[in-house]
Design an enzyme around this catalytic site. Sequence first.
Site, PDB file in Angstrom:
ATOM      1  N   ARG A  78      -0.094  14.469  12.833  1.00 16.84           N
ATOM      2  CA  ARG A  78       0.512  14.297  11.500  1.00 16.84           C
ATOM      3  C   ARG A  78       0.619  15.623  10.748  1.00 16.84           C
ATOM      4  NH1 ARG A  78      -1.539   8.685   9.153  1.00 16.84           N
ATOM      5  NH2 ARG A  78       0.408   8.794   8.006  1.00 16.84           N
ATOM      6  N   ARG A 100      -8.648  -0.204   4.436  1.00 14.31           N
ATOM      7  CA  ARG A 100      -7.723   0.760   3.816  1.00 14.31           C
ATOM      8  C   ARG A 100      -6.396   0.087   3.455  1.00 14.31           C
ATOM      9  NH1 ARG A 100      -6.114   4.922   7.549  1.00 14.31           N
ATOM     10  NH2 ARG A 100      -4.603   5.128   5.878  1.00 14.31           N
ATOM     11  N   ASP A 122       4.308   0.524  12.014  1.00 13.36           N
ATOM     12  CA  ASP A 122       3.077  -0.079  11.481  1.00 13.36           C
ATOM     13  C   ASP A 122       2.886  -1.515  11.966  1.00 13.36           C
ATOM     14  OD1 ASP A 122       3.321   1.560   8.229  1.00 13.36           O
ATOM     15  OD2 ASP A 122       2.764   2.272  10.220  1.00 13.36           O
ATOM     16  N   LYS A 148       0.851  -1.202   0.000  1.00  8.08           N
ATOM     17  CA  LYS A 148       0.000   0.000   0.000  1.00  8.08           C
ATOM     18  C   LYS A 148       0.879   1.241   0.000  1.00  8.08           C
ATOM     19  CE  LYS A 148      -1.645   1.623   4.053  1.00  8.08           C
ATOM     20  NZ  LYS A 148      -1.332   3.036   4.326  1.00  8.08           N
ATOM     21  N   ASN A 149       1.925   1.238   0.833  1.00  3.64           N
ATOM     22  CA  ASN A 149       2.718   2.463   1.012  1.00  3.64           C
ATOM     23  C   ASN A 149       3.725   2.695  -0.101  1.00  3.64           C
ATOM     24  OD1 ASN A 149       1.180   2.945   3.219  1.00  3.64           O
ATOM     25  ND2 ASN A 149       2.713   2.284   4.714  1.00  3.64           N
ATOM     26  N   CYS A 207      -5.186  12.312  11.935  1.00  2.65           N
ATOM     27  CA  CYS A 207      -5.959  11.076  11.731  1.00  2.65           C
ATOM     28  C   CYS A 207      -5.956  10.333  13.057  1.00  2.65           C
ATOM     29  CB  CYS A 207      -5.336  10.245  10.633  1.00  2.65           C
ATOM     30  SG  CYS A 207      -3.769   9.586  11.149  1.00  2.65           S
TER      31      CYS A 207
HETATM   32  C1  EPZ Z   1       4.135   6.869   6.239  1.00  2.00           C
HETATM   33  O1  EPZ Z   1       3.356   7.889   6.849  1.00  2.00           O
HETATM   34  C2  EPZ Z   1       3.218   5.668   6.117  1.00  2.00           C
HETATM   35  N1  EPZ Z   1       2.078   6.003   5.268  1.00  2.00           N
HETATM   36  C3  EPZ Z   1       2.711   5.260   7.503  1.00  2.00           C
HETATM   37  O2  EPZ Z   1       1.930   4.083   7.343  1.00  2.00           O
HETATM   38  C4  EPZ Z   1       3.923   4.922   8.374  1.00  2.00           C
HETATM   39  O3  EPZ Z   1       3.467   4.629   9.688  1.00  2.00           O
HETATM   40  C5  EPZ Z   1       4.868   6.134   8.420  1.00  2.00           C
HETATM   41  O4  EPZ Z   1       5.253   6.511   7.078  1.00  2.00           O
HETATM   42  C6  EPZ Z   1       6.144   5.835   9.214  1.00  2.00           C
HETATM   43  O5  EPZ Z   1       6.793   4.738   8.659  1.00  2.00           O
HETATM   44  C7  EPZ Z   1       2.228   5.970   3.929  1.00  2.00           C
HETATM   45  O6  EPZ Z   1       3.302   5.699   3.423  1.00  2.00           O
HETATM   46  C8  EPZ Z   1       1.007   6.257   3.106  1.00  2.00           C
HETATM   47  P1  EPZ Z   1       6.151  10.204   8.516  1.00  2.00           P
HETATM   48  P2  EPZ Z   1       3.937   9.414   6.929  1.00  2.00           P
HETATM   49  O7  EPZ Z   1       6.061  11.457   7.746  1.00  2.00           O
HETATM   50  O8  EPZ Z   1       4.694   9.705   5.695  1.00  2.00           O
HETATM   51  C9  EPZ Z   1       5.975  13.437  11.985  1.00  2.00           C
HETATM   52  C10 EPZ Z   1       0.104   2.671   7.693  1.00  2.00           C
HETATM   53  O9  EPZ Z   1      -0.376   2.161   8.715  1.00  2.00           O
HETATM   54  N2  EPZ Z   1       5.956  14.428  10.889  1.00  2.00           N
HETATM   55  O10 EPZ Z   1       7.395   9.386   8.440  1.00  2.00           O
HETATM   56  O11 EPZ Z   1       2.829  10.300   7.300  1.00  2.00           O
HETATM   57  C11 EPZ Z   1       4.654  12.671  12.049  1.00  2.00           C
HETATM   58  O12 EPZ Z   1       3.703  13.396  12.786  1.00  2.00           O
HETATM   59  C12 EPZ Z   1       0.544   4.113   7.712  1.00  2.00           C
HETATM   60  O13 EPZ Z   1       0.300   2.063   6.608  1.00  2.00           O
HETATM   61  C13 EPZ Z   1       6.078  15.778  11.217  1.00  2.00           C
HETATM   62  O14 EPZ Z   1       6.203  16.148  12.392  1.00  2.00           O
HETATM   63  O15 EPZ Z   1       4.940   9.253   8.154  1.00  2.00           O
HETATM   64  C14 EPZ Z   1       5.046  11.389  12.717  1.00  2.00           C
HETATM   65  O16 EPZ Z   1       5.082  11.589  14.111  1.00  2.00           O
HETATM   66  C15 EPZ Z   1       0.274   4.795   9.039  1.00  2.00           C
HETATM   67  N3  EPZ Z   1       6.049  16.697  10.221  1.00  2.00           N
HETATM   68  C16 EPZ Z   1       6.472  11.145  12.208  1.00  2.00           C
HETATM   69  O17 EPZ Z   1       6.935  12.406  11.698  1.00  2.00           O
HETATM   70  C17 EPZ Z   1       5.915  16.327   8.902  1.00  2.00           C
HETATM   71  O18 EPZ Z   1       5.923  17.219   8.031  1.00  2.00           O
HETATM   72  C18 EPZ Z   1       6.553  10.097  11.092  1.00  2.00           C
HETATM   73  O19 EPZ Z   1       5.785  10.559  10.042  1.00  2.00           O
HETATM   74  C19 EPZ Z   1       5.796  14.964   8.592  1.00  2.00           C
HETATM   75  C20 EPZ Z   1       5.824  14.022   9.607  1.00  2.00           C
END
Ligand code: EPZ
Length: 419
Positions: A121, A398, A306, A22-23, A116
């Site tokens: 996020r 999802r 995850d 998915k990701n 979410c």
């Molecule tokens: C991706 O989300 C994945 N989703 C998530 O999978 C996964 O948990 C996550 O990466 C971490 O591996 C997809 O790929 C569609 P991040 P993403 O930006 O990109 C903070 C699932 O279950 N952050 O690495 O949103 C954020 O709040 C989903 O399949 C900021 O502060 O993850 C979080 O605490 C859930 N500012 C941390 O970084 C930003 O601008 C990690 O977020 C961006 C992120």
Amino acid sequence: MSAFVIKGGRRISGSLRVQGSKNSVLPILAATVLTEGKSVIHNCPKLSDTDGTIKILKNLGCKVIREGSSIIVDSSNISSAEIPEKLMREMRSSVIFLGAILGRMNSAVISTPGGCEIGLRPIDLHLYAMKQLGVQVEENYGKLICSAPNGLKGKKITFSFPSVGATENAVLASVTAKGTTTIVNAAREPEIIDLCDFLNKCGGEIYGAGESVITVKGKEKLFPCEYSVICDRIACATYLIAGAVTGGDVVLENTNPVHLSAVLPLLEEAGCDINIRCRAIRLKAPRRLNRIDKIITQPYPGFPTDAQAPFTTLVCVAKGTSVIVENIFESRFKHIPELVRMGAKIRMEGRVAVIDGVERLYGAEVVSPDLRGGAALVLAGLCAEGETVVNNTKFIDRGYEDFEDNLSMLNADVKRKVN
Ligand code: EPZ
């Protein structure tokens, strides 16, 4: 609304070909906006998140058709640079379109995707990366109006945190920018490598994907291509745990064990026998699992956040006390109160959960709080005594393709009930 009705106590056994990631498929479908013509993406899982991504592509002017697990995207004519609020809200990861739309149109209008179930996020790192590349961002009434009147220019982008989505957006916005972009402290997840492999196949010039420094040499034009996305490592982990918690024996095909290098050792620590044969993983579970001393979520190659919820279920029925630390998202323990309803013994303090393993869980009616938490509750139902009803399957749909059918193929008694 629908629910999964699970009769626990059956050993999960048999073999299953695991879905595409998915990701990976979400950012790769977004990346097709950067090319003009027909791209064919194979191994695309049938998920509501994939459907949401297809809706956005169509809204931008792409022609999209699905043929089985392949999705054909004709992005010859992009007629809009805006993603309507409704579509943004439907799927938080739609922010991943920002870089691709800017790369193609030099402008983009999206609404702030909002938080979410697992946390606030924010997208500050995404916007920082876009601004580094020369994008002006105006924010009003929840809308982000982004424009690069002089086009995107390559620059150094240094992330304070290796955000997966922000890294993907930085790559998508810089792959056709003028000049070279260096992304420092980039995320290293396999899905980043998959996206960069796709873009390089389209004629991009990206080096270092999978490392913490990625170099992107901007190209004039990218060309559509045919590509197959990688296996879903989190779906893999979930099905392995289904075997582990039921004393089962399960073989997963079409996997990449390297992507589970932080997961497989923990399954062995819990007493499972893991055998790897090229792209297949076989797990044989002991009658009773051992505790796992510590599960600490980290950016890749650390233990994946995850897989945290599914592993919480595993240690609920293990011998002894296990500790889980969730370092990535601030509210990713919402499945725990539901597990406690099923007889789990869990104490929580902030981002730390202490689980005292119990002999067995008991079937109950529970509510899926989010995608991976919902999967964790289904896993709990598989090993619980009696019947479990997991409500709110929309979250699970999802990320898990044909979840109840796949589990049934592995000898589980799982049915979907439409309420
Ligand atoms: C991706 O989300 C994945 N989703 C998530 O999978 C996964 O948990 C996550 O990466 C971490 O591996 C997809 O790929 C569609 P991040 P993403 O930006 O990109 C903070 C699932 O279950 N952050 O690495 O949103 C954020 O709040 C989903 O399949 C900021 O502060 O993850 C979080 O605490 C859930 N500012 C941390 O970084 C930003 O601008 C990690 O977020 C961006 C992120």
